[in-house]
Scaffold this motif. Structure first.
Motif, PDB file in Angstrom:
ATOM      1  N   ILE A   1       0.774  -1.171  -0.053  1.00 14.86           N
ATOM      2  CA  ILE A   1      -0.027   0.041   0.018  1.00 14.86           C
ATOM      3  C   ILE A   1       1.016   1.394   0.038  1.00 14.86           C
ATOM      4  O   ILE A   1       0.819   2.106  -0.706  1.00 14.86           O
ATOM      5  CB  ILE A   1      -0.958  -0.186   1.173  1.00 14.86           C
ATOM      6  CG1 ILE A   1      -1.856  -1.182   1.044  1.00 14.86           C
ATOM      7  CG2 ILE A   1      -1.803   1.280   1.243  1.00 14.86           C
ATOM      8  CD1 ILE A   1      -2.750  -1.610   2.513  1.00 14.86           C
ATOM      9  N   SER A   2       1.859   1.308   0.727  1.00 11.74           N
ATOM     10  CA  SER A   2       2.724   2.444   0.928  1.00 11.74           C
ATOM     11  C   SER A   2       3.539   2.606  -0.479  1.00 11.74           C
ATOM     12  O   SER A   2       3.675   3.833  -0.829  1.00 11.74           O
ATOM     13  CB  SER A   2       3.744   2.164   2.115  1.00 11.74           C
ATOM     14  OG  SER A   2       3.297   1.977   3.204  1.00 11.74           O
ATOM     15  N   ALA A   3       4.069   1.520  -0.782  1.00  5.25           N
ATOM     16  CA  ALA A   3       4.866   1.910  -2.322  1.00  5.25           C
ATOM     17  C   ALA A   3       3.934   2.335  -3.307  1.00  5.25           C
ATOM     18  O   ALA A   3       4.438   3.168  -4.073  1.00  5.25           O
ATOM     19  CB  ALA A   3       5.365   0.380  -2.620  1.00  5.25           C
ATOM     20  N   ALA A   4       2.682   1.757  -3.259  1.00  2.00           N
ATOM     21  CA  ALA A   4       1.580   1.952  -4.343  1.00  2.00           C
ATOM     22  C   ALA A   4       1.481   3.529  -4.364  1.00  2.00           C
ATOM     23  O   ALA A   4       1.293   4.313  -5.429  1.00  2.00           O
ATOM     24  CB  ALA A   4       0.382   1.043  -4.257  1.00  2.00           C
ATOM     25  N   LEU A   5       1.167   3.984  -3.106  1.00  2.00           N
ATOM     26  CA  LEU A   5       0.713   5.348  -2.956  1.00  2.00           C
ATOM     27  C   LEU A   5       1.695   6.372  -2.986  1.00  2.00           C
ATOM     28  O   LEU A   5       1.726   7.572  -3.475  1.00  2.00           O
ATOM     29  CB  LEU A   5       0.005   5.695  -1.829  1.00  2.00           C
ATOM     30  CG  LEU A   5      -1.466   4.913  -2.056  1.00  2.00           C
ATOM     31  CD1 LEU A   5      -2.067   4.848  -0.404  1.00  2.00           C
ATOM     32  CD2 LEU A   5      -2.445   5.077  -2.836  1.00  2.00           C
ATOM     33  N   PHE A   6       2.968   5.953  -2.471  1.00  2.00           N
ATOM     34  CA  PHE A   6       4.030   6.746  -2.672  1.00  2.00           C
ATOM     35  C   PHE A   6       4.665   7.154  -3.985  1.00  2.00           C
ATOM     36  O   PHE A   6       5.199   8.147  -4.225  1.00  2.00           O
ATOM     37  CB  PHE A   6       5.272   6.346  -1.812  1.00  2.00           C
ATOM     38  CG  PHE A   6       5.345   6.573  -0.251  1.00  2.00           C
ATOM     39  CD1 PHE A   6       4.682   7.497   0.139  1.00  2.00           C
ATOM     40  CD2 PHE A   6       5.704   5.423   0.659  1.00  2.00           C
ATOM     41  CE1 PHE A   6       4.501   7.769   1.596  1.00  2.00           C
ATOM     42  CE2 PHE A   6       5.701   5.655   1.998  1.00  2.00           C
ATOM     43  CZ  PHE A   6       5.148   6.827   2.565  1.00  2.00           C
ATOM     44  N   ALA A   7       4.246   6.221  -4.769  1.00  2.00           N
ATOM     45  CA  ALA A   7       4.708   6.599  -6.404  1.00  2.00           C
ATOM     46  C   ALA A   7       3.705   7.610  -7.010  1.00  2.00           C
ATOM     47  O   ALA A   7       4.061   7.955  -8.060  1.00  2.00           O
ATOM     48  CB  ALA A   7       4.710   5.079  -6.974  1.00  2.00           C
ATOM     49  N   LEU A   8       2.670   7.689  -6.287  1.00  2.00           N
ATOM     50  CA  LEU A   8       1.471   8.913  -6.890  1.00  2.00           C
ATOM     51  C   LEU A   8       1.503   9.972  -6.019  1.00  2.00           C
ATOM     52  O   LEU A   8       1.215  10.967  -6.724  1.00  2.00           O
ATOM     53  CB  LEU A   8       0.389   8.109  -6.763  1.00  2.00           C
ATOM     54  CG  LEU A   8       0.001   6.693  -7.414  1.00  2.00           C
ATOM     55  CD1 LEU A   8      -1.299   6.136  -7.290  1.00  2.00           C
ATOM     56  CD2 LEU A   8       0.088   6.983  -8.915  1.00  2.00           C
ATOM     57  N   ALA A   9       1.855  10.201  -4.884  1.00  2.00           N
ATOM     58  CA  ALA A   9       1.607  11.222  -3.849  1.00  2.00           C
ATOM     59  C   ALA A   9       2.883  11.540  -3.381  1.00  2.00           C
ATOM     60  O   ALA A   9       3.722  10.689  -3.106  1.00  2.00           O
ATOM     61  CB  ALA A   9       0.381  11.037  -2.953  1.00  2.00           C
ATOM     62  N   GLN A  10       3.106  13.008  -3.196  1.00  2.00           N
ATOM     63  CA  GLN A  10       4.346  13.421  -2.141  1.00  2.00           C
ATOM     64  C   GLN A  10       3.632  14.232  -1.139  1.00  2.00           C
ATOM     65  O   GLN A  10       2.459  14.734  -1.055  1.00  2.00           O
ATOM     66  CB  GLN A  10       5.293  14.017  -3.031  1.00  2.00           C
ATOM     67  CG  GLN A  10       4.764  15.216  -3.967  1.00  2.00           C
ATOM     68  CD  GLN A  10       5.736  15.510  -5.050  1.00  2.00           C
ATOM     69  OE1 GLN A  10       6.693  14.852  -5.268  1.00  2.00           O
ATOM     70  NE2 GLN A  10       5.614  16.643  -5.583  1.00  2.00           N
ATOM     71  N   GLN A  11       4.647  14.978  -0.550  1.00  2.00           N
ATOM     72  CA  GLN A  11       4.182  15.847   0.669  1.00  2.00           C
ATOM     73  C   GLN A  11       3.255  17.071   0.003  1.00  2.00           C
ATOM     74  O   GLN A  11       3.692  17.727  -0.686  1.00  2.00           O
ATOM     75  CB  GLN A  11       5.518  16.782   1.192  1.00  2.00           C
ATOM     76  CG  GLN A  11       5.230  17.386   2.295  1.00  2.00           C
ATOM     77  CD  GLN A  11       6.320  18.227   2.853  1.00  2.00           C
ATOM     78  OE1 GLN A  11       7.563  18.070   2.252  1.00  2.00           O
ATOM     79  NE2 GLN A  11       6.288  18.345   4.141  1.00  2.00           N
ATOM     80  N   GLY A  12       2.310  17.426   0.625  1.00  2.00           N
ATOM     81  CA  GLY A  12       1.257  18.328   0.237  1.00  2.00           C
ATOM     82  C   GLY A  12       0.174  17.676  -0.619  1.00  2.00           C
ATOM     83  O   GLY A  12      -0.908  18.558  -1.095  1.00  2.00           O
ATOM     84  N   ASP A  13       0.439  16.771  -1.017  1.00  2.00           N
ATOM     85  CA  ASP A  13      -0.771  15.975  -1.811  1.00  2.00           C
ATOM     86  C   ASP A  13      -1.889  15.517  -0.757  1.00  2.00           C
ATOM     87  O   ASP A  13      -1.806  15.199  -0.007  1.00  2.00           O
ATOM     88  CB  ASP A  13      -0.114  14.881  -2.729  1.00  2.00           C
ATOM     89  CG  ASP A  13       0.603  15.572  -4.050  1.00  2.00           C
ATOM     90  OD1 ASP A  13       0.180  16.565  -4.240  1.00  2.00           O
ATOM     91  OD2 ASP A  13       1.497  14.809  -4.572  1.00  2.00           O
TER      92      ASP A  13
END
Length: 474
Positions: free
Chosen positions: A125-137
């Protein structure tokens, strides 16, 4: 004197399993020939690093060009694309030959392009979402999801500056309008939420996502590709805790991210939603992932820019157990579902039971959706997995008596095992949530989560009857 017939050469083995049936692919997809000793089962590759053939081979492995195939069939648009079968390892933090078997097999079963194996479901879950979003998203999730995932979102992701909002009624356009913002980067949901089996209408969510140019990330741990394949419903990314049904025996922890290869990243960019790890160059002189890897671009970004950097590496031993487990997935899921339907139907008739949360039951308000998306058994009941909730009389005292009265069900955290398990969500997975949140989720003092295993259904019903007798005796 007749001459001997000419020798017949053996037909070459199959390594491209596209077009074969699900049951065949779950046994064979991802296998590769072992040229060292002819092993039939792919071996466990216990090596941290790998030799390069020469200087240029090292260069091509690091820039990814060795994975590029310039034919139209393989990729994005007319330029070609990523070939997941042409593996060339660098270091086992990023990829391992044993894990590739599991990755290709899962991608095949889900109907995706490329899969990335990681160390756990939470890592997936973390890897999937870290590839899409960053700080402020910002990310929008459906309201009913696994408690551990909600904790992950509200604690770790919050610390990293990524915010979440929840939609409770997916049919309500006003809720989506309220939740989705210009900085929203994804919609997250589960096929079969844990613990209450309140299944999600993936087609409806995919329609919303298309309207806002957002990728849909779906946790299919409880559903598994044997029961439902989110890509067929318009979703884009699938995550799994492979610890559960995919491995099937509870002996190995793992996770995976599967790229469906269908999200239009360029259209999202034009609509103002930026995904820099996919669409922008990571370093001077190197083209963006999307240009280099086409339909496998997102998976490559997960592997190279998240998993390689942060390091949630799946042990090759656990990868071996995973691809071995997947060989029997459809067979096990048939037994899980058959027993669950029988047990849920029986529980619904018991006087000590207040309610049963199983979407496949005709009495459940989601039954129509269950039959539409998961199919029906001979009795017309929906086939929504084997993890569901049962609420017993007497609140927490009734729950305590029920749990303590069980002898075959294991009292433990976990789901998707060959063994049946029971857990009390209010004092475990949901124990840190505010009362109003648990109220909306339906997490009450008398609710128990059951994960029905592969034991005899008759034996499990006898065990449950004994536990309900303890509830009745209060």
């Amino acid at each position: 004197m007749n001459s001997a017939p000419p020798p017949q050469s053996a037909a070459p083995p199959v390594y491209d399993w596209e077009g074969f049936g699900f049951d065949t692919r779950q046994v064979h997809a991802g296998e590769y020939p072992d040229r060292n000793s002819g092993l039939r089962v792919p071996p466990i590759a216990l090596s941290a690093g790998y030799l390069f053939d020469d200087f240029d081979d090292q260069v091509s492995r690091f820039d990814g060009s060795i994975h590029w195939r310039a034919d139209e069939h393989a990729g994005h648009g007319e330029a070609g694309g990523f070939s997941p079968s042409e593996h060339a390892p660098i270091y086992s933090r990023q990829g391992n030959p044993t894990n590739w078997v599991a990755e290709e097999r899962l991608a095949s079963l889900e109907g995706g392009t490329v899969s990335v194996a990681v160390a756990s479901g939470q890592a997936a879950i973390s890897a999937a979402l870290f590839a899409l979003a960053q700080q402020g998203d910002h990310i929008v999730s459906t309201g009913s999801i696994y408690g551990g995932t909600r904790i992950l979102f509200g604690r770790s992701f919050k610390r990293f500056g990524i915010e979440f909002d929840y939609v409770w009624d997916a049919e309500n356009d006003a809720e989506w309008e309220r939740a989705i913002r210009p900085d929203t980067k994804a919609i997250y949901t589960e096929t079969i939420p844990n613990p209450r089996n309140d299944i999600t209408d993936l087609r409806r969510i995919a329609e919303v996502a298309a309207r806002y140019n957002l990728p849909v990330v779906v946790d299919n741990t409880v559903g598994t590709p044997a029961l439902i394949r989110p890509f067929e419903h318009g979703c884009h990314i699938v995550v799994h805790s492979t610890t559960k049904f995919l491995t099937g025996h509870g002996a190995a922890v793992g996770g995976a991210v599967v790229d469906g290869g269908t999200f239009d990243w360029e259209a999202a960019e034009r609509a103002g939603r930026s995904y820099p790890l996919v669409t922008q160059s990571s370093r001077p002189g190197v083209a963006p992932m999307l240009e280099r890897f086409g339909r496998g671009a997102y998976a490559r970004a997960v592997r190279e820019s998240v998993v390689n950097d942060i390091g949630p590496t799946l042990s090759p031993f656990h990868g071996f157990l995973l691809h071995q487990g997947m060989e029997t997935l459809s067979l096990r899921m048939e037994r899980h579902v058959e027993s669950s339907l029988r047990i849920a139907t029986w529980l619904e008739e018991q006087p000590e039971v207040e309610s049963v949360d199983y979407a496949g039951l005709p009495s459940n308000p989601l039954h129509g959706l269950a039959v539409r998306d998961y199919g029906a058994d001979a009795a017309g009941r929906g086939r929504t997995g084997s993890v569901f909730g049962v609420t017993v009389r007497g609140g927490i005292d009734g729950a305590r008596a029920f749990v303590n009265g069980l002898r075959v069900f294991s009292r433990m955290t976990g789901i998707g095992d060959t063994r049946s398990m029971v857990l009390h969500p209010l004092t475990s997975t949901h124990g840190t949530f505010a009362p109003e949140v648990n109220g909306r989720l339906g997490i009450t003092p008398g609710l128990l989560r059951l994960s029905v295993g592969l034991e005899s259904a008759d034996d499990l019903i006898r065990d449950l009857r004994g536990a309900l007798d303890a509830v009745r005796a209060l």
